[in-house]
Design a protein around this motif. Structure first.
Motif, short mmCIF file in Angstrom:
data_model
loop_
_atom_site.label_atom_id
_atom_site.label_comp_id
_atom_site.label_asym_id
_atom_site.label_seq_id
_atom_site.Cartn_x
_atom_site.Cartn_y
_atom_site.Cartn_z
N LYS A 189 0.83 -1.21 0.00
CA LYS A 189 0.00 0.00 0.00
C LYS A 189 0.86 1.26 0.00
O LYS A 189 0.56 2.23 -0.68
N ASP A 190 1.94 1.24 0.81
CA ASP A 190 2.80 2.41 0.92
C ASP A 190 3.66 2.63 -0.32
O ASP A 190 4.01 3.76 -0.65
N PHE A 191 4.01 1.54 -0.98
CA PHE A 191 4.90 1.62 -2.14
C PHE A 191 4.25 0.96 -3.35
O PHE A 191 4.68 -0.11 -3.80
N PRO A 192 3.21 1.56 -3.91
CA PRO A 192 2.51 0.94 -5.05
C PRO A 192 3.37 0.83 -6.30
O PRO A 192 3.05 0.06 -7.21
N ASP A 193 4.48 1.61 -6.33
CA ASP A 193 5.35 1.58 -7.51
C ASP A 193 6.40 0.48 -7.42
O ASP A 193 7.18 0.28 -8.35
N LEU A 194 6.45 -0.25 -6.30
CA LEU A 194 7.38 -1.37 -6.18
C LEU A 194 6.71 -2.67 -6.63
O LEU A 194 5.52 -2.88 -6.41
N ASN A 195 7.50 -3.54 -7.22
CA ASN A 195 7.03 -4.87 -7.61
C ASN A 195 7.17 -5.79 -6.39
O ASN A 195 8.28 -6.10 -5.96
N MET A 196 6.05 -6.21 -5.82
CA MET A 196 6.08 -7.00 -4.60
C MET A 196 6.82 -8.33 -4.79
O MET A 196 7.35 -8.89 -3.84
N ASP A 197 6.86 -8.83 -6.03
CA ASP A 197 7.55 -10.09 -6.29
C ASP A 197 9.06 -9.95 -6.10
O ASP A 197 9.77 -10.95 -5.93
N GLU A 198 9.56 -8.72 -6.17
CA GLU A 198 10.99 -8.50 -5.99
C GLU A 198 11.39 -8.51 -4.52
O GLU A 198 12.58 -8.64 -4.21
#
Length: 432
Positions: A189-198
């Motif tokens: 939620k805080d970092f929507p621009d990050l790819n959670m798979d990474e």
């Protein structure tokens, strides 16, 4: 050293951890002058340090002023000081604020991180044995996430989003589970621009299963819970080195990471001055008899993690957790009361109340002798026990409200970088 004169014997306690607090509490308003010495003015509830480091709790929720614990007692005094050495011939401590004389001495200095001689790991890895270290880890985690959101270097982003924990005991399991939940419920939620798979959480263990001190059933349940949260587990794997942001292992497998947490070992924190023969070199713990007297001394005692009491049931000493420390503190207080009545000491017997560890929301494991179980019920028991042993009503209430808030909202309210860490990377570990 300026201390009130007393007609009663003076008992000096080094350390305000579980053992020292338990001993002093049970001697309140008894005919003995108790002087507690600690380099910090607060007691830390160490089992919840991992929640401070993962933004679940603020540090004041698990810390309590030592003076406040004893502010209604007339015979207990506190001195903020660092103990430098013990003079066992003339019975005094050399401290950062001067000399403190004693009739009886109790060493309750607890434990510190054991790096097993690996200097690179000691210098570069993160530890979590104190509130300053937990805050350093919290800052590093959040700073790395912030940095990962703006870097264009793919290799650097991989290092920033790779979290590696060495040691799958209760601390390692709880920390890795908390990190996985932080990723799942907050970071997305805080970092929507990050790819959670990474974002990956790796847990490394030298034994063939997680939670080696607990039952195989607890290990199996914990493994299942961790994998469900997405934690990648590496058993039969030892860390050999950590430098240039690379963790090297005995299997040849390497991990690139800027967040490497060492929870693979602890050792005692002895004080200079006593006979070398009284310390077990391997774990840096004082050898004590069944009355907690340090080997070679009748008036010097050791309690808790620093004490190695070998018995038939515990040939390698009691586990380095809170319960033995609390019980030894209470028992030694009762023995001092017996001394005041000219009665003989009674040997200490440890009552094992079981072991537990939490992995995450509705996920915990409990070993209560023959009764072993995991899941939501175990999680509620874990919460109740930890709330019960927190010092102070306010801390219990604030911690409980934080847990309720987090449970309802899937949130971590304490994700604040109060003291940036990466710019002060050299100020860490034992300096904290």
């Amino acid at each position: 050293m300026n201390l009130p004169k007393s007609e009663h014997p003076r008992l000096v306690i080094i350390g305000g951890g579980f053992a020292g607090i338990s001993l002093a509490r049970n001697l309140i308003n008894h005919p003995v002058q108790v002087v507690m010495v600690d380099k910090r003015n607060y007691h830390t509830f160490q089992p919840l340090l991992y929640q401070v480091s993962t933004s679940g709790l603020e540090p004041d929720s698990i810390a309590y002023p030592i003076r406040k614990i004893f502010n209604k007692s007339k015979n207990i005094f506190f001195r903020l000081a660092e103990v430098q050495s013990i003079n066992d011939k003339d019975n005094f401590l050399s401290t950062s604020i001067g000399k403190i004389e004693f009739d009886y001495l109790v060493i309750a200095t607890g434990s510190k991180t054991n790096f097993f001689g690996n200097k690179n790991v000691e210098q570069n890895a993160m530890s979590m044995k104190s509130i300053p270290q937990a805050l350093n880890l919290r800052s590093l985690i959040l700073e790395n996430l912030e940095e990962a959101s703006i870097t264009k270097d793919l290799q650097q982003r991989k290092r920033l989003l790779n979290f590696v924990i060495a040691g799958a005991g209760p601390t390692g399991v709880e920390l890795s589970g908390a990190l996985a939940e932080l990723k799942k419920h907050v970071v997305n939620k805080d970092f929507p621009d990050l790819n959670m798979d990474e974002i990956q959480v790796h847990l490394i263990e030298g034994e063939d299963r997680v939670l080696p001190p607990m039952s195989k059933k607890a290990s199996k349940n914990a493994t299942k819970f961790l994998k469900k949260l997405g934690v990648i587990i590496h058993t039969n794997t030892y860390v050999e080195d950590y430098k240039d942001f690379v963790v090297e292992t005995n299997s040849g497998k390497t991990f690139e990471t800027e967040t490497f947490v060492w929870s693979a070992g602890v050792g005692g924190a002895p004080v200079n001055g006593l006979k070398a023969s009284s310390i077990i070199d391997k774990m840096k713990r004082y050898r004590v008899n069944h009355y907690n007297q340090v080997d070679g001394y009748e008036h010097i005692f050791a309690l808790g993690d620093i004490a190695l009491m070998q018995t038939k049931n515990w040939p390698e000493g009691h586990p380095m957790v809170a319960q033995p420390a609390i019980q030894q503190g209470k028992h030694l207080a009762n023995n001092f009361k017996r001394t005041l009545k000219n009665q003989a000491f009674i040997p200490f017997t440890y009552f094992d109340k079981g072991t537990m560890a939490t992995v995450g929301r509705n996920k915990a494991v409990v070993d209560l002798h023959k009764l072993k179980f995991g899941g939501a019920f175990a999680w509620f028991i874990w919460m109740f026990v930890h709330l019960w042993f927190l010092v102070g009503f306010r801390n219990r209430l604030v911690t409980f409200m934080n847990w309720v808030y987090s449970y309802i909202n899937y949130d971590r309210a304490a994700r604040i970088i109060v003291r940036p860490f990466k710019s002060k990377k050299l100020e860490m570990h034992d300096a904290d």
